[in-house]
Scaffold this motif. Structure first.
Motif, mmCIF file in Angstrom:
data_model
loop_
_atom_site.group_PDB
_atom_site.id
_atom_site.type_symbol
_atom_site.label_atom_id
_atom_site.label_comp_id
_atom_site.label_asym_id
_atom_site.label_seq_id
_atom_site.Cartn_x
_atom_site.Cartn_y
_atom_site.Cartn_z
ATOM 1 N N MET A 25 0.822 -1.193 0.000
ATOM 2 C CA MET A 25 0.000 0.000 0.000
ATOM 3 C C MET A 25 0.865 1.255 0.000
ATOM 4 O O MET A 25 0.545 2.222 -0.676
ATOM 5 C CB MET A 25 -0.929 -0.045 1.227
ATOM 6 N N LYS A 26 1.942 1.214 0.789
ATOM 7 C CA LYS A 26 2.829 2.362 0.881
ATOM 8 C C LYS A 26 3.449 2.678 -0.484
ATOM 9 O O LYS A 26 3.539 3.838 -0.881
ATOM 10 C CB LYS A 26 3.910 2.081 1.923
ATOM 11 N N ARG A 27 3.842 1.640 -1.222
ATOM 12 C CA ARG A 27 4.423 1.851 -2.558
ATOM 13 C C ARG A 27 3.392 2.425 -3.519
ATOM 14 O O ARG A 27 3.715 3.282 -4.336
ATOM 15 C CB ARG A 27 4.957 0.533 -3.119
ATOM 16 N N TRP A 28 2.164 1.936 -3.417
ATOM 17 C CA TRP A 28 1.100 2.422 -4.306
ATOM 18 C C TRP A 28 0.860 3.910 -4.068
ATOM 19 O O TRP A 28 0.746 4.689 -5.006
ATOM 20 C CB TRP A 28 -0.183 1.620 -4.071
ATOM 21 N N VAL A 29 0.786 4.324 -2.795
ATOM 22 C CA VAL A 29 0.572 5.739 -2.462
ATOM 23 C C VAL A 29 1.758 6.563 -2.954
ATOM 24 O O VAL A 29 1.572 7.642 -3.539
ATOM 25 C CB VAL A 29 0.356 5.915 -0.938
ATOM 26 N N ALA A 30 2.967 6.065 -2.746
ATOM 27 C CA ALA A 30 4.159 6.790 -3.195
ATOM 28 C C ALA A 30 4.151 6.944 -4.712
ATOM 29 O O ALA A 30 4.494 8.011 -5.246
ATOM 30 C CB ALA A 30 5.423 6.066 -2.733
ATOM 31 N N ALA A 31 3.737 5.920 -5.428
ATOM 32 C CA ALA A 31 3.666 5.993 -6.894
ATOM 33 C C ALA A 31 2.620 7.014 -7.332
ATOM 34 O O ALA A 31 2.838 7.779 -8.273
ATOM 35 C CB ALA A 31 3.350 4.616 -7.480
ATOM 36 N N ARG A 32 1.467 7.024 -6.691
ATOM 37 C CA ARG A 32 0.416 7.996 -7.037
ATOM 38 C C ARG A 32 0.893 9.418 -6.757
ATOM 39 O O ARG A 32 0.617 10.339 -7.500
ATOM 40 C CB ARG A 32 -0.878 7.743 -6.247
ATOM 41 N N TRP A 33 1.615 9.607 -5.653
ATOM 42 C CA TRP A 33 2.129 10.931 -5.314
ATOM 43 C C TRP A 33 3.151 11.384 -6.356
ATOM 44 O O TRP A 33 3.136 12.540 -6.781
ATOM 45 C CB TRP A 33 2.764 10.907 -3.917
ATOM 46 N N ARG A 34 4.031 10.473 -6.802
ATOM 47 C CA ARG A 34 4.999 10.814 -7.856
ATOM 48 C C ARG A 34 4.269 11.209 -9.131
ATOM 49 O O ARG A 34 4.629 12.200 -9.773
ATOM 50 C CB ARG A 34 5.930 9.629 -8.126
ATOM 51 N N ASP A 35 3.227 10.436 -9.508
ATOM 52 C CA ASP A 35 2.448 10.768 -10.716
ATOM 53 C C ASP A 35 1.815 12.143 -10.580
ATOM 54 O O ASP A 35 1.801 12.932 -11.532
ATOM 55 C CB ASP A 35 1.353 9.723 -10.961
#
Length: 165
Positions: A1-11
């Motif tokens: 979940m943490k990686r998914w949120v980090a990826a969305r924030w980068r996008d």
């Protein structure tokens, strides 16, 4: 979940790069700035309180406010005590928001009727507020031989209570 949120924030943050990012950030800033100014200028946060003077912000309620100042409930009740639900804090603020939106819309468009009419659900809230404070007295009146079996309305007989006209 943490990686998914980090990826969305980068996008999301990559959308704000270059000239398109400056334009998007500027538009977002303008919208937020105008919104914040509108909230501040309208005094909307005052409506979260119980200060009766807030209810008289627009000219349409001045007569009612002046009447309340001279009336029998002045020392013991505010507008919210009689015109907002007592049993549910969420419903109280939903009701205040509903009334506030309609009041501000009618005030802004200047289409208040000369004689402001209470909406039915607000009439029910006011009736419930009467019972909340005066339930013992009402029980005596309803159970008296004069009113036995009759549907009672506090507002029908006591329309001017709380404010002098």
């Amino acid at each position: 979940m943490k990686r998914w949120v980090a990826a969305r924030w980068r996008d999301f943050t990559h959308a704000f790069t270059g000239w398109s990012g400056i334009v998007l950030a500027s538009l977002l800033g303008v919208v937020l700035g105008v919104g914040a100014y509108t909230v501040h200028y309208s005094g909307v946060t005052g409506y979260l309180s119980d200060d009766p003077a807030t209810c008289a912000n627009c000219h349409a309620m001045n007569e009612q406010y002046d009447g309340w100042l001279k009336g029998s409930h002045h020392g013991v009740a505010t507008c919210n005590d009689c015109h907002a639900p007592h049993d549910d804090i969420v419903y109280k603020y939903v009701n205040k928001a509903d009334n506030g939106i309609w009041h501000s819309l009618k005030f802004t468009l200047q289409n208040y009727p000369e004689n402001i009419q209470i909406r039915e659900h607000n009439r029910e809230i006011t009736e419930a507020a009467c019972l909340y404070c005066h339930g013992d007295y009402v029980d005596q009146a309803v159970n008296s031989s004069t009113h036995k079996g009759e549907t009672m309305s506090c507002i029908r007989c006591h329309d001017g209570v709380g404010h002098k006209r």
